[in-house]
Design an enzyme around this catalytic site. Sequence first.
Site, PDB file in Angstrom:
ATOM      1  N   SER A 147       1.077  -1.354   0.278  1.00 15.37           N
ATOM      2  CA  SER A 147      -0.127  -0.114   0.073  1.00 15.37           C
ATOM      3  C   SER A 147       1.084   1.314  -0.081  1.00 15.37           C
ATOM      4  O   SER A 147       2.426   1.046   0.635  1.00 15.37           O
ATOM      5  CB  SER A 147      -0.684   0.094   0.952  1.00 15.37           C
ATOM      6  OG  SER A 147      -0.782   1.153   1.790  1.00 15.37           O
ATOM      7  N   TYR A 175      -1.968  -0.757  10.408  1.00 16.18           N
ATOM      8  CA  TYR A 175      -1.621  -1.079   8.817  1.00 16.18           C
ATOM      9  C   TYR A 175      -0.365  -0.873   8.235  1.00 16.18           C
ATOM     10  O   TYR A 175      -0.098  -1.323   7.146  1.00 16.18           O
ATOM     11  CB  TYR A 175      -3.236  -0.261   8.414  1.00 16.18           C
ATOM     12  CG  TYR A 175      -2.948  -0.497   6.912  1.00 16.18           C
ATOM     13  CD1 TYR A 175      -3.468  -1.777   6.368  1.00 16.18           C
ATOM     14  CD2 TYR A 175      -3.019   0.032   5.933  1.00 16.18           C
ATOM     15  CE1 TYR A 175      -3.630  -1.935   4.378  1.00 16.18           C
ATOM     16  CE2 TYR A 175      -3.399   0.308   4.983  1.00 16.18           C
ATOM     17  CZ  TYR A 175      -3.540  -1.298   4.359  1.00 16.18           C
ATOM     18  OH  TYR A 175      -4.200  -1.225   2.961  1.00 16.18           O
TER      19      TYR A 175
HETATM   20  N1  LIG Z   1      -8.783  -0.857  -1.363  1.00 15.88           N
HETATM   21  C1  LIG Z   1      -7.316  -0.135  -1.193  1.00 15.88           C
HETATM   22  O1  LIG Z   1      -7.498   1.314  -1.634  1.00 15.88           O
HETATM   23  C2  LIG Z   1      -6.057  -0.347  -1.196  1.00 15.88           C
HETATM   24  C3  LIG Z   1      -5.129   0.351  -1.392  1.00 15.88           C
HETATM   25  C4  LIG Z   1      -4.199  -0.030  -0.611  1.00 15.88           C
HETATM   26  C5  LIG Z   1      -3.434  -1.127  -0.657  1.00 15.88           C
HETATM   27  N2  LIG Z   1      -4.914  -2.296  -0.470  1.00 15.88           N
HETATM   28  C6  LIG Z   1      -4.724  -3.287   0.038  1.00 15.88           C
HETATM   29  O2  LIG Z   1      -4.666  -4.189  -1.568  1.00 15.88           O
HETATM   30  C7  LIG Z   1      -5.357  -5.422  -1.201  1.00 15.88           C
HETATM   31  C8  LIG Z   1      -6.737  -5.801  -1.617  1.00 15.88           C
HETATM   32  O3  LIG Z   1      -7.503  -5.203  -0.880  1.00 15.88           O
HETATM   33  P1  LIG Z   1      -9.168  -4.740  -1.716  1.00 15.88           P
HETATM   34  O4  LIG Z   1      -9.144  -3.460  -1.285  1.00 15.88           O
HETATM   35  O5  LIG Z   1      -9.117  -5.661  -2.453  1.00 15.88           O
HETATM   36  O6  LIG Z   1      -9.713  -5.844   0.004  1.00 15.88           O
HETATM   37  P2  LIG Z   1     -11.153  -6.181   0.039  1.00 15.88           P
HETATM   38  O7  LIG Z   1     -11.521  -5.995  -1.156  1.00 15.88           O
HETATM   39  O8  LIG Z   1     -11.425  -6.257   1.849  1.00 15.88           O
HETATM   40  O9  LIG Z   1     -10.908  -7.899   0.276  1.00 15.88           O
HETATM   41  C9  LIG Z   1      -9.758  -8.606   0.938  1.00 15.88           C
HETATM   42  C10 LIG Z   1      -9.683  -9.992   0.268  1.00 15.88           C
HETATM   43  O10 LIG Z   1      -8.799 -10.449   1.078  1.00 15.88           O
HETATM   44  C11 LIG Z   1      -9.745 -11.930   1.646  1.00 15.88           C
HETATM   45  N3  LIG Z   1      -9.104 -11.949   3.126  1.00 15.88           N
HETATM   46  C12 LIG Z   1      -8.612 -11.457   4.577  1.00 15.88           C
HETATM   47  N4  LIG Z   1      -8.814 -11.948   5.760  1.00 15.88           N
HETATM   48  C13 LIG Z   1      -8.410 -12.901   4.974  1.00 15.88           C
HETATM   49  C14 LIG Z   1      -7.362 -13.499   5.612  1.00 15.88           C
HETATM   50  N5  LIG Z   1      -7.501 -13.412   6.387  1.00 15.88           N
HETATM   51  N6  LIG Z   1      -7.070 -15.173   4.885  1.00 15.88           N
HETATM   52  C15 LIG Z   1      -7.427 -14.883   3.489  1.00 15.88           C
HETATM   53  N7  LIG Z   1      -8.191 -14.070   2.937  1.00 15.88           N
HETATM   54  C16 LIG Z   1      -8.704 -13.012   3.633  1.00 15.88           C
HETATM   55  C17 LIG Z   1     -11.071 -11.400   1.972  1.00 15.88           C
HETATM   56  O11 LIG Z   1     -11.822 -13.109   2.098  1.00 15.88           O
HETATM   57  P3  LIG Z   1     -12.534 -13.046   3.186  1.00 15.88           P
HETATM   58  O12 LIG Z   1     -12.944 -12.230   4.164  1.00 15.88           O
HETATM   59  O13 LIG Z   1     -14.022 -14.125   2.942  1.00 15.88           O
HETATM   60  O14 LIG Z   1     -10.758 -14.217   3.464  1.00 15.88           O
HETATM   61  C18 LIG Z   1     -11.243 -10.958   0.160  1.00 15.88           C
HETATM   62  O15 LIG Z   1     -11.196 -11.471  -0.862  1.00 15.88           O
HETATM   63  C19 LIG Z   1      -5.428  -5.416   0.946  1.00 15.88           C
HETATM   64  O16 LIG Z   1      -3.662  -6.388   1.055  1.00 15.88           O
HETATM   65  C20 LIG Z   1      -4.681  -3.940   1.064  1.00 15.88           C
HETATM   66  O17 LIG Z   1      -4.389  -4.009   2.442  1.00 15.88           O
HETATM   67  C21 LIG Z   1      -5.712  -2.015  -0.746  1.00 15.88           C
END
Ligand SMILES: NC(=O)c1ccc[n+]([C@@H]2O[C@H](COP(=O)([O-])OP(=O)(O)OC[C@H]3O[C@@H](n4cnc5c(N)ncnc54)[C@H](OP(=O)(O)O)[C@@H]3O)[C@@H](O)[C@H]2O)c1
Length: 264
Positions: free
Chosen positions: A157, A170
């Site tokens: 991130s 985080y």
């Molecule tokens: N969205 C943003 O703006 C943003 C920005 C920078 C970085 N990121 C990073 O990008 C990544 C994805 O983010 P996103 O926005 O797509 O999040 P999201 O929509 O909340 O999706 C998170 C995913 O991770 C899975 N997950 C959560 N806890 C888990 C666990 N303990 N074991 C296995 N799977 C797990 C969830 O499925 P289940 O809950 O069903 O397990 C889901 O598939 C993250 O690492 C986040 O920090 C996101």
Amino acid sequence: MSDDDAPRFDFPGAFDLSGEVAVVTGGSRGIGRAIAHGLAAAGADVAPVSRTAADVERVAGELADYGVETCVTTADVADQADVTDCFETVAGELGQPSVVVNNAGINPEAALGTPDRVDATGFDQVNDVNLRGAYACAHAAAEHLETTGGSLVNVASVGGLVGLPRQHPYVASKHGLVGLTRSLALDWAPAVRANCLAPGYVATELTADLTGNEELAASIRDRTPLDRFAEPKEVAAPAVFLASSAASYLTGATIAVDGGWTAR
Ligand SMILES: NC(=O)c1ccc[n+]([C@@H]2O[C@H](COP(=O)([O-])OP(=O)(O)OC[C@H]3O[C@@H](n4cnc5c(N)ncnc54)[C@H](OP(=O)(O)O)[C@@H]3O)[C@@H](O)[C@H]2O)c1
């Protein structure tokens, strides 16, 4: 330079992932789901992994449309035994994983706030998934990646590059992930490449509180030179690049995919 020395580029072949086996954690929605689509579109067989079987099954069904093989398996990345079982299942059903994307990540309410407000439970909850989970997958995948000469992509991130207020668990986990990437790159070179993406603000369930609050969303857009949130597939494209031979000289790198957010 003679014609024979010309650096002829094999496009789109340099991005072709046919014959690769990919595991994408957090592949059931948001950025991970888009990365799973990107890898499958490039020809890889893909296992999208999360804790929720119904969601994994749905995404695996979507990926089958690309004509690739998929595998339905779940894991909690915070649980090493679960992760090890998951990689063995993928190896048994699709073959040894050669691409691993550590994308699963959380940023729950319990971990938001100043240090006097967030207790160790909140801090551990985030780091157990975002950092220790990535380590657990690297550990379980190490032998497979070394055998296949594969590529690992961590999804950090902008919080892995700069501090963010009220998000120290985080930010610590994502800075740790950038560091883990660099060390894995050294330990695995030259056989395996390890790189990292640092997304800015992406419209997903994780940021629903931000996109749903017009004042907050506007302040994020104002701070972002490209003046908008990213779509998940805009993070998937660089992930496909890092997984592919087009990125054959990149290892230990972290690429900001942030609409210019950290360019200021
Ligand atoms: N969205 C943003 O703006 C943003 C920005 C920078 C970085 N990121 C990073 O990008 C990544 C994805 O983010 P996103 O926005 O797509 O999040 P999201 O929509 O909340 O999706 C998170 C995913 O991770 C899975 N997950 C959560 N806890 C888990 C666990 N303990 N074991 C296995 N799977 C797990 C969830 O499925 P289940 O809950 O069903 O397990 C889901 O598939 C993250 O690492 C986040 O920090 C996101």
